[in-house]
Design a protein around this motif. Structure first.
Motif, PDB file in Angstrom:
ATOM      1  N   LYS A  44      40.386  37.077  41.597  1.00 38.48           N
ATOM      2  CA  LYS A  44      41.802  37.455  41.543  1.00 38.48           C
ATOM      3  C   LYS A  44      42.685  36.233  41.331  1.00 38.48           C
ATOM      4  O   LYS A  44      43.653  36.273  40.557  1.00 38.48           O
ATOM      5  CB  LYS A  44      42.212  38.187  42.812  1.00 38.48           C
ATOM      6  N   ASP A  48      45.324  35.713  38.369  1.00 39.13           N
ATOM      7  CA  ASP A  48      46.728  35.410  38.653  1.00 39.13           C
ATOM      8  C   ASP A  48      47.172  34.098  38.021  1.00 39.13           C
ATOM      9  O   ASP A  48      48.331  33.950  37.635  1.00 39.13           O
ATOM     10  CB  ASP A  48      46.978  35.361  40.169  1.00 39.13           C
ATOM     11  N   ARG A  61      34.835  42.134  38.160  1.00 37.17           N
ATOM     12  CA  ARG A  61      34.976  42.788  39.465  1.00 37.17           C
ATOM     13  C   ARG A  61      33.993  43.937  39.588  1.00 37.17           C
ATOM     14  O   ARG A  61      33.305  44.084  40.601  1.00 37.17           O
ATOM     15  CB  ARG A  61      36.417  43.287  39.630  1.00 37.17           C
TER      16      ARG A  61
END
Length: 81
Positions: A44, A48, A61
């Motif tokens: 993540k 980001d 994921r």
């Protein structure tokens, strides 16, 4: 005579140290337990930060989660149920 003693002493030291190297070497190659939560958080953070796309994030994921589900349960996990 001293040359023979040195050779024997050196051989004895090497032979006694070698098994310890093998034991330590094998322990260093052991795989640590997998930290799925940490992997997902790192993934993540990479998304980001713009290092990976949304599509790549979702693909990785899903792969992490599917590998976790495919892992067989250990006896201690089945006792908890």
């Amino acid at each position: 005579m001293t040359r023979i003693l040195r050779t024997i002493t050196a051989s004895a030291l090497l032979c006694s140290a070698f098994p310890a190297c093998i034991v330590l070497g094998n322990r260093l190659n052991d795989n640590p337990p997998r930290n799925v939560g940490g992997e997902l958080l790192d993934l993540k953070k990479a998304k980001d930060a713009g290092l990976i796309s949304n599509a790549e994030f979702k693909e990785r994921r899903d792969k992490i989660i599917s590998e976790t589900k495919a892992k067989p349960e250990t006896p201690s996990e089945t006792k908890k149920k």
